[in-house]
Design a protein around this motif. Structure first.
Motif, PDB file in Angstrom:
ATOM      1  N   ALA A   1       0.828  -1.202   0.000  1.00 14.21           N
ATOM      2  CA  ALA A   1       0.000   0.000   0.000  1.00 14.21           C
ATOM      3  C   ALA A   1       0.866   1.257   0.000  1.00 14.21           C
ATOM      4  O   ALA A   1       0.594   2.213  -0.735  1.00 14.21           O
ATOM      5  N   ARG A   2       1.940   1.247   0.807  1.00 13.60           N
ATOM      6  CA  ARG A   2       2.836   2.412   0.848  1.00 13.60           C
ATOM      7  C   ARG A   2       3.518   2.617  -0.504  1.00 13.60           C
ATOM      8  O   ARG A   2       3.650   3.745  -0.987  1.00 13.60           O
ATOM      9  N   ARG A   3       3.942   1.526  -1.129  1.00  8.67           N
ATOM     10  CA  ARG A   3       4.622   1.649  -2.422  1.00  8.67           C
ATOM     11  C   ARG A   3       3.660   2.091  -3.521  1.00  8.67           C
ATOM     12  O   ARG A   3       4.042   2.838  -4.436  1.00  8.67           O
ATOM     13  N   HIS A   4       2.422   1.652  -3.423  1.00  2.50           N
ATOM     14  CA  HIS A   4       1.408   2.102  -4.378  1.00  2.50           C
ATOM     15  C   HIS A   4       1.213   3.609  -4.273  1.00  2.50           C
ATOM     16  O   HIS A   4       1.144   4.320  -5.287  1.00  2.50           O
ATOM     17  N   LEU A   5       1.123   4.110  -3.042  1.00  2.00           N
ATOM     18  CA  LEU A   5       0.957   5.546  -2.841  1.00  2.00           C
ATOM     19  C   LEU A   5       2.171   6.317  -3.350  1.00  2.00           C
ATOM     20  O   LEU A   5       2.033   7.407  -3.906  1.00  2.00           O
ATOM     21  N   ALA A   6       3.360   5.749  -3.167  1.00  2.00           N
ATOM     22  CA  ALA A   6       4.582   6.405  -3.636  1.00  2.00           C
ATOM     23  C   ALA A   6       4.588   6.502  -5.156  1.00  2.00           C
ATOM     24  O   ALA A   6       4.941   7.537  -5.735  1.00  2.00           O
ATOM     25  N   GLU A   7       4.195   5.425  -5.833  1.00  2.00           N
ATOM     26  CA  GLU A   7       4.151   5.437  -7.303  1.00  2.00           C
ATOM     27  C   GLU A   7       3.121   6.434  -7.813  1.00  2.00           C
ATOM     28  O   GLU A   7       3.349   7.142  -8.793  1.00  2.00           O
ATOM     29  N   ARG A   8       1.989   6.476  -7.142  1.00  2.00           N
ATOM     30  CA  ARG A   8       0.933   7.422  -7.516  1.00  2.00           C
ATOM     31  C   ARG A   8       1.433   8.848  -7.389  1.00  2.00           C
ATOM     32  O   ARG A   8       1.165   9.700  -8.244  1.00  2.00           O
ATOM     33  N   LEU A   9       2.192   9.122  -6.335  1.00  2.00           N
ATOM     34  CA  LEU A   9       2.694  10.459  -6.098  1.00  2.00           C
ATOM     35  C   LEU A   9       3.754  10.841  -7.125  1.00  2.00           C
ATOM     36  O   LEU A   9       3.838  11.990  -7.558  1.00  2.00           O
TER      37      LEU A   9
ATOM     38  N   ARG B   1      -0.914  13.981   0.956  1.00  2.00           N
ATOM     39  CA  ARG B   1      -1.429  13.699   2.299  1.00  2.00           C
ATOM     40  C   ARG B   1      -1.494  12.194   2.572  1.00  2.00           C
ATOM     41  O   ARG B   1      -1.084  11.715   3.627  1.00  2.00           O
ATOM     42  N   ASP B   2      -2.029  11.452   1.592  1.00  2.00           N
ATOM     43  CA  ASP B   2      -2.176  10.005   1.770  1.00  2.00           C
ATOM     44  C   ASP B   2      -0.821   9.334   1.947  1.00  2.00           C
ATOM     45  O   ASP B   2      -0.656   8.430   2.776  1.00  2.00           O
TER      46      ASP B   2
ATOM     47  N   LEU C   1       2.121  10.711   2.998  1.00  2.00           N
ATOM     48  CA  LEU C   1       2.763  11.077   4.260  1.00  2.00           C
ATOM     49  C   LEU C   1       2.085  10.393   5.442  1.00  2.00           C
ATOM     50  O   LEU C   1       2.746   9.970   6.393  1.00  2.00           O
ATOM     51  N   LYS C   2       0.774  10.274   5.369  1.00  2.00           N
ATOM     52  CA  LYS C   2       0.038   9.590   6.431  1.00  2.00           C
ATOM     53  C   LYS C   2       0.457   8.123   6.512  1.00  2.00           C
ATOM     54  O   LYS C   2       0.681   7.583   7.600  1.00  2.00           O
ATOM     55  N   ALA C   3       0.578   7.476   5.344  1.00  2.00           N
ATOM     56  CA  ALA C   3       0.972   6.065   5.324  1.00  2.00           C
ATOM     57  C   ALA C   3       2.390   5.870   5.839  1.00  2.00           C
ATOM     58  O   ALA C   3       2.704   4.864   6.477  1.00  2.00           O
ATOM     59  N   GLN C   4       3.257   6.848   5.595  1.00  2.00           N
ATOM     60  CA  GLN C   4       4.653   6.728   6.001  1.00  2.00           C
ATOM     61  C   GLN C   4       4.879   7.021   7.477  1.00  2.00           C
ATOM     62  O   GLN C   4       5.745   6.408   8.111  1.00  2.00           O
ATOM     63  N   LEU C   5       4.121   7.949   8.042  1.00  2.00           N
ATOM     64  CA  LEU C   5       4.469   8.468   9.370  1.00  2.00           C
ATOM     65  C   LEU C   5       3.465   8.195  10.478  1.00  2.00           C
ATOM     66  O   LEU C   5       3.826   8.228  11.655  1.00  2.00           O
ATOM     67  N   ARG C   6       2.205   7.932  10.137  1.00  2.00           N
ATOM     68  CA  ARG C   6       1.199   7.857  11.189  1.00  2.00           C
ATOM     69  C   ARG C   6       1.409   6.686  12.145  1.00  2.00           C
ATOM     70  O   ARG C   6       1.040   6.735  13.308  1.00  2.00           O
ATOM     71  N   HIS C   7       2.047   5.615  11.662  1.00  2.00           N
ATOM     72  CA  HIS C   7       2.191   4.416  12.484  1.00  2.00           C
ATOM     73  C   HIS C   7       3.278   4.540  13.546  1.00  2.00           C
ATOM     74  O   HIS C   7       3.324   3.754  14.482  1.00  2.00           O
ATOM     75  N   SER C   8       4.169   5.513  13.401  1.00  2.00           N
ATOM     76  CA  SER C   8       5.320   5.600  14.305  1.00  2.00           C
ATOM     77  C   SER C   8       4.897   6.006  15.710  1.00  2.00           C
ATOM     78  O   SER C   8       4.097   6.922  15.896  1.00  2.00           O
ATOM     79  N   ARG C   9       5.470   5.320  16.707  1.00  2.00           N
ATOM     80  CA  ARG C   9       5.159   5.647  18.102  1.00  2.00           C
ATOM     81  C   ARG C   9       6.041   6.767  18.627  1.00  2.00           C
ATOM     82  O   ARG C   9       5.840   7.243  19.735  1.00  2.00           O
ATOM     83  N   HIS C  10       7.042   7.152  17.843  1.00  2.00           N
ATOM     84  CA  HIS C  10       7.928   8.242  18.224  1.00  2.00           C
ATOM     85  C   HIS C  10       7.904   9.297  17.135  1.00  2.00           C
ATOM     86  O   HIS C  10       7.567   9.024  15.994  1.00  2.00           O
ATOM     87  N   GLU C  11       8.258  10.506  17.509  1.00  2.00           N
ATOM     88  CA  GLU C  11       8.210  11.593  16.549  1.00  2.00           C
ATOM     89  C   GLU C  11       9.309  11.431  15.503  1.00  2.00           C
ATOM     90  O   GLU C  11      10.462  11.136  15.820  1.00  2.00           O
ATOM     91  N   GLN C  12       8.923  11.633  14.244  1.00  2.00           N
ATOM     92  CA  GLN C  12       9.855  11.573  13.128  1.00  2.00           C
ATOM     93  C   GLN C  12       9.681  12.810  12.260  1.00  2.00           C
ATOM     94  O   GLN C  12       8.562  13.279  12.059  1.00  2.00           O
ATOM     95  N   PHE C  13      10.790  13.304  11.754  1.00  2.00           N
ATOM     96  CA  PHE C  13      10.765  14.457  10.844  1.00  2.00           C
ATOM     97  C   PHE C  13      11.266  13.986   9.491  1.00  2.00           C
ATOM     98  O   PHE C  13      12.347  13.406   9.383  1.00  2.00           O
TER      99      PHE C  13
ATOM    100  N   GLU D   1      -6.706  13.658   9.041  1.00  2.00           N
ATOM    101  CA  GLU D   1      -5.991  14.127   7.863  1.00  2.00           C
ATOM    102  C   GLU D   1      -4.789  14.982   8.287  1.00  2.00           C
ATOM    103  O   GLU D   1      -4.897  15.780   9.229  1.00  2.00           O
ATOM    104  N   PRO D   2      -3.640  14.818   7.615  1.00  2.00           N
ATOM    105  CA  PRO D   2      -2.486  15.669   7.942  1.00  2.00           C
ATOM    106  C   PRO D   2      -2.829  17.146   7.797  1.00  2.00           C
ATOM    107  O   PRO D   2      -3.553  17.538   6.879  1.00  2.00           O
ATOM    108  N   LEU D   3      -2.321  17.944   8.715  1.00  2.00           N
ATOM    109  CA  LEU D   3      -2.581  19.379   8.702  1.00  2.00           C
ATOM    110  C   LEU D   3      -1.513  20.103   7.899  1.00  2.00           C
ATOM    111  O   LEU D   3      -0.321  19.841   8.066  1.00  2.00           O
ATOM    112  N   SER D   4      -1.931  20.992   7.011  1.00  2.00           N
ATOM    113  CA  SER D   4      -1.022  21.744   6.161  1.00  2.00           C
ATOM    114  C   SER D   4      -0.757  23.122   6.768  1.00  2.00           C
ATOM    115  O   SER D   4      -1.678  23.914   6.971  1.00  2.00           O
ATOM    116  N   MET D   5       0.521  23.415   7.045  1.00  2.00           N
ATOM    117  CA  MET D   5       0.860  24.738   7.546  1.00  2.00           C
ATOM    118  C   MET D   5       0.706  25.800   6.453  1.00  2.00           C
ATOM    119  O   MET D   5       0.402  26.958   6.732  1.00  2.00           O
ATOM    120  N   ALA D   6       0.918  25.404   5.191  1.00  2.00           N
ATOM    121  CA  ALA D   6       0.755  26.354   4.085  1.00  2.00           C
ATOM    122  C   ALA D   6      -0.694  26.830   4.008  1.00  2.00           C
ATOM    123  O   ALA D   6      -0.960  28.019   3.754  1.00  2.00           O
TER     124      ALA D   6
END
Length: 224
Positions: A89-97, A110-111, A113-125, A214-219
């Motif tokens: 699923a993550r690779r599908h989203l990457a190809e789509r992007l 958004r989809d 970044l959510k797939a890549q980062l939402r699962h982490s239990r620690h903060e990632q940048f 949904e991820p929040l956009s600062m822009a």
């Protein structure tokens, strides 16, 4: 009663084929993945029991191997299958992007970044590096922190932007608490990074904060 004895319209697989995956409940989707139940429980009954045990579908999907295999009907083989599905699923989203400009596909960004980062239990940048036409060059998690935050160094971000010959960049980080509202520190960090990258002519397009929704956009808030 076995699922095969249910009316066709109520069987998860047949329902999916007729109405699409979005029409199924969490338990019905999980039942298709499980394929079979256990003694005295159909696959749907088992799925409902597991969702109750874990608390949510997300918690089940993000469980570690040890926790996952402590539950009835779930073993290492199922865990491996699930991890393979999630990675596909993550690779599908990457190809789509990668097919389109990031600015022309904001939901795809958004989809992904959510797939890549939402699962982490620690903060990632992380950084999404883009070319002059805003097509994706690479995605990298540059900093890992504790649950309270991550130390982000502008010099390292600039170094990676130069390595990818990026013309633009989108930042993203997750809030393990699930609340996607940016802090004042998040906003100040974005400004510092924007100033550092301006020295090498790399545009900062956005900074997304990933939480439960949904991820929040600062822009979109006018902060980039």
């Amino acid at each position: 009663m076995s699922i095969r004895n249910w009316p066709a319209a109520e069987r998860p697989r047949e329902k999916l084929l007729e109405l699409g995956a979005a029409a199924l409940s969490d338990a019905e989707l999980l039942a298709i993945f499980l394929r079979t139940g256990v003694a005295g429980r159909s696959a749907v009954d088992l799925a409902r029991h597991l969702l109750e045990d874990f608390g949510s579908l997300r918690a089940l999907l993000e469980a570690e191997l040890h926790d996952f295999t402590q539950h009835l009907g779930l073993g290492p083989a199922k865990y491996a299958q699930l991890q393979a599905v999630l990675e596909m699923a993550r690779r599908h989203l990457a190809e789509r992007l990668r097919r389109d400009s990031a600015l022309e596909s904001p939901q795809a960004v958004r989809d992904y970044l959510k797939a890549q980062l939402r699962h982490s239990r620690h903060e990632q940048f992380a950084c999404l590096f883009l070319d002059a036409k805003h097509r994706v060059l690479a995605f990298e998690v540059l900093f890992n922190g504790t649950i309270d935050g991550a130390s982000v160094y502008p010099r390292q971000v600039v170094k990676r932007a130069l390595a990818h010959n990026a013309a633009a960049i989108i930042f993203s980080h997750n809030h393990p608490s699930g609340v996607a509202e940016p802090s004042e520190a998040d906003r100040q960090l974005t400004l510092r990074l924007k100033e550092a990258l301006a020295l090498i002519d790399v545009r900062v397009l956005d900074h997304f904060v990933v939480g439960d929704g949904e991820p929040l956009s600062m822009a979109e808030r006018g902060w980039v």
